[in-house]
Write an enzyme that holds these catalytic residues in place. Structure first.
Site, PDB file in Angstrom:
ATOM      1  N   SER A 587       1.242  -0.944   0.047  1.00 43.02           N
ATOM      2  CA  SER A 587      -0.096  -0.322  -0.129  1.00 43.02           C
ATOM      3  C   SER A 587       0.730   1.256  -0.187  1.00 43.02           C
ATOM      4  CB  SER A 587      -1.040   0.024   1.118  1.00 43.02           C
ATOM      5  OG  SER A 587      -2.071   0.882   0.795  1.00 43.02           O
ATOM      6  N   ASP A 673      -9.744  -2.903  -5.598  1.00 49.31           N
ATOM      7  CA  ASP A 673      -9.579  -2.022  -4.986  1.00 49.31           C
ATOM      8  C   ASP A 673      -9.682  -0.517  -4.959  1.00 49.31           C
ATOM      9  OD1 ASP A 673      -7.996  -1.250  -2.831  1.00 49.31           O
ATOM     10  OD2 ASP A 673      -6.055  -1.869  -3.411  1.00 49.31           O
ATOM     11  N   HIS A 708      -8.537  -5.020  -1.523  1.00 50.04           N
ATOM     12  CA  HIS A 708      -7.449  -4.452  -1.111  1.00 50.04           C
ATOM     13  C   HIS A 708      -6.440  -4.914  -0.323  1.00 50.04           C
ATOM     14  CE1 HIS A 708      -4.115  -0.586  -0.568  1.00 50.04           C
ATOM     15  NE2 HIS A 708      -4.416  -0.998   0.974  1.00 50.04           N
TER      16      HIS A 708
END
Length: 739
Positions: A587, A673, A708
């Protein structure tokens, strides 16, 4: 709702040989698989008098909002390219399938499959979750409580001749049947214990439906709540449910209320600023419903008295830029954690119930530089707080008279986390302890008597001997003289002479620290002679909130240079050698991976960028994306601020790709995501592959059925971790030479 979730892997793979596409099953002597070639469609972008060209902007689906809700709507050319990339990666890594299978079996063997959480007491019930052998998802349970507890200050005692029968509230395995993805993101019972609500994300896009169940009848009530963030709370009288709406751009924009059993929906609060996150909850003493409003540097709270749950929310203290606070109520007063008055590492103040504005704040726990107050938990007679300093944590207990004592641990690196109490009228709080070598222990702690009760020790069915491992804490000198903590885990038998491969993990954003915690999955590398290290770099709050403030906006590069300094220090101390380190981050930690890959490609054998935030300029200039306006305080606003644009461009991994000898790279992503959209890793790989002069592979792994956090099932997730760790081994061993 931001890019905060720190993940360990994000794309699913099948592990059986039969699942490998024909491209991967090549006869001996066949030529090496050829990567997809992404077409270039140059798009010239003019911004603040500056010009840049993006050859791969076509990879962004113009209808991305709809794709988040229904991934099958992805445009055909993008799907075809992603499918080809997945097939190429599988072909290149086909030789790792036995290792993936072995690692997966090891990781699964370390999980106690028939497991349950320590019950959380509330009134006449104990609530817990359990897994049955083979379950991918949890079962939410409760059982009648035995013994004596307090209700409204009065003792209640109940004992049974025979043990009461547990009651199933929700089987998330049944909920997930027939779905490619299903995750229960939140679940909670009403204060009167009559209703049970849960929020399901059925796409991985974080768009939730909230269901309310009548526990007595087992009926899921009609009038399902749609388009929610997953954040909800019952009113203290159990008559109402409040929740946070998710708008078409994926942002939380409104708080709604309706009768808990169904009925007319009422708008409670609407946030006008696209850059603010909002959520709803209750105070510890159930006297108020709280609406929290915040971005990365500014916050505000609004409250509704429990006695009038349909009243308009009242502002506790109006928002002021760069002032943060969060509030709770302690029976007879407000208790507020804040950075006001230059309390960089936060302090705790109190205020009268009727007049909680800042003018009436008085210090309860003063500010101490370098001691970051992370959070607090209130019970009727005690305040427990969690503090962080030097990349370790401690818990402090305070009674109403002001007397304090500490729950301390004597180890070089560990994680101590305050779970808190599940009810207000109690002297018992709960905390967990672990370290990189020590499985998690859960304790109940009597704050009045200081008696500690071990409630659970994490079991490792396949076996685990703490004495086989060494945990160390190093301090790496950064370029400006700061010392960067580095936590190291290795087997005692692994030599410190530079011969062992090393995986270095980092994050470094949003003030989120990386705990020196236990993970059974890491043992699949460490037990193979690897050294596992965590770099506690600036951008996190590992050494206090100032550690975060020193690596954001115009000082963001400190995050990257700290990580490089950690790697160099590990090399200097003979824990690793140049070119035998695999770097990993996810991320916002994927931004770190992209930056250090550009800055020092020579250091790494491989780089694993999981859902990597790498297309920084384009993303932070696109106001339609869910996280762009809320994250300008973190990164800067390149739409209006030329200095921010230039600085951001100078480190943006996608924009800084240039011809050089890159290491092997694995980028992962999820089609649905909403935080780091799939096209960021896709574009990064498309630009890296023709740029690298090393001949080392650049691979892409996109989970076409998740978002995600990757796969929702606990075993499917392990397959993803096994895949990524197998890539690490493959990168060090140069496995592509025989692909």
């Amino acid at each position: 709702m931001n890019r905060r979730q720190v993940i360990m892997s994000t794309a699913a793979t099948a592990l059986s040989a039969s699942a490998v596409p024909a491209l991967a099953r090549q006869p001996a002597g066949a030529s090496m698989p050829q990567p997809p070639v992404a077409k270039k469609i140059p798009v010239v972008i003019e911004q603040l008098g500056r010009t840049r060209t993006d050859d791969y902007q076509w990879m962004k689906d113009d209808n991305w909002q709809a794709v988040l809700r229904d991934p099958t709507l992805i445009k055909a050319e993008v799907k075809a390219h992603l499918t080809a990339e997945n097939a190429y990666r599988e072909a290149m890594m086909a030789s790792t399938l036995p290792l993936q299978q072995t690692m997966f079996a090891e990781m699964r063997g370390r999980i106690k499959e028939d497991d349950s959480s320590v019950p959380a007491p509330d009134g006449g019930w104990n609530y817990y979750v359990e897994y049955k052998t083979g379950d991918q998802h949890p079962r939410y349970m409760r059982v009648e409580r035995q013994g004596t507890w307090m209700v409204d200050g009065q003792p209640v005692t109940k004992n049974f001749v025979m043990a009461p029968t547990p009651q199933l509230l929700l089987d998330a395995n049944v909920l997930a049947e027939g779905k490619a993805y299903s995750e229960v993101s939140a679940a909670s019972h009403s204060p009167d214990h009559a209703l049970f609500a849960y929020a399901e994300d059925a796409q991985g896009s974080e768009v939730h439906k909230i269901y309310v169940k009548d526990i007595a009848t087992g009926e899921v009530l009609p009038d399902v709540i749609d388009s929610a963030t997953g954040d909800f709370v019952f009113s203290p009288d159990s008559q109402w449910i409040f929740w946070t709406n998710r708008d078409d751009n994926g942002r939380p924009d409104k708080i709604f209320r309706r009768p808990a059993r169904g009925g007319e929906t009422t708008l409670v609060y609407e946030e006008a600023d696209d850059g603010m996150f909002i959520g709803v909850g209750r105070t510890a003493d159930d006297q108020f419903i709280l609406i929290g409003i915040q971005n990365q540097e500014t916050s505000e709270a609004r409250y509704i008295p429990a006695t009038t749950p349909t009243a308009e929310p009242v502002v506790l203290e109006p928002r002021v830029v760069a002032i943060r606070y969060d509030a709770d109520h302690w029976g007879d007063r407000w208790v507020i954690r804040t950075n006001a008055d230059d309390a960089i590492d936060f302090k705790i103040v109190q205020a009268p119930t009727a007049t909680p504005s800042k003018a009436n704040w008085t210090d309860l726990v003063p500010h101490t530089p370098g001691r970051f107050i992370e959070g607090l938990d209130l019970t009727s007679g005690h305040l427990a707080r969690q503090e962080r300093a030097d990349a370790n944590t401690r818990i402090i207990i305070r009674d109403r008279a002001g007397a304090e004592h500490e729950i301390a641990v004597d180890e070089p690196a560990f994680a101590l986390s305050l779970s808190g109490a599940s009810e207000f009228d109690t002297t018992t709080t709960r905390y967990a302890y672990n370290s990189p070598s020590t499985p998690t222990q859960t304790f109940d702690y009597d704050m009045a008597t200081r008696e500690r009760t071990l409630r659970k020790t994490q079991q490792i069915p396949s076996g685990h001997n703490i004495e086989d491992y060494v945990v160390e804490r190093l301090n790496a000198p950064a370029s400006d003289g700061q010392l960067v903590p580095v936590t190291v885990l290795r087997r005692k038998s692994t030599p410190v002479d530079g011969s062992a491969p090393l995986l270095l993990y980092g994050y470094g954003s949003y003030g989120i620290p990386m705990p020196a915690s236990f993970s059974t999955n890491r043992l699949s590398l460490v037990d193979r002679g690897w050294i596992y290290a965590i770099a506690h770099i600036r951008g996190g709050s590992d050494k206090g909130w100032g550690w975060f403030l020193d690596a954001r906006k115009m000082t963001k590069k400190n995050t990257f240079t700290d990580f490089i300094a950690a790697a160099e220090h590990l090399i200097d101390r003979k824990y690793a050698t140049t070119g035998h380190i695999v770097a990993q981050g996810g991320s916002a930690g994927g931004l770190l991976m992209g930056a250090v890959t550009n800055m020092r490609p020579d250091l790494w054998a491989g780089v694993i960028g999981q859902v990597p935030f790498v297309d920084v300029i384009n993303t932070m200039s696109d106001t339609s994306l869910p996280l762009t306006p809320p994250e300008w305080p973190e990164w800067g606003n390149p739409i209006e601020d030329a200095a921010a644009y230039d600085y951001m461009l100078s480190y943006s991994p996608y924009d800084q790709v240039a011809p050089k000898a890159y290491p092997a790279v694995l980028a992962t992503g999820g089609l649905s995501d909403p935080r780091v959209t799939y096209w960021e890793p896709e574009k990064w790989v498309a630009k890296l592959r023709p740029a690298t002069t090393s001949g080392k592979p650049v691979l892409l792994k996109i989970n076409m059925e998740a978002g995600h956090g990757g796969a929702a099932g606990r075993f499917d997730y392990l397959k993803e971790v096994a895949h990524d760790y197998a890539f690490a081994v493959w990168a060090v061993d140069k496995g592509w030479e025989t692909a």
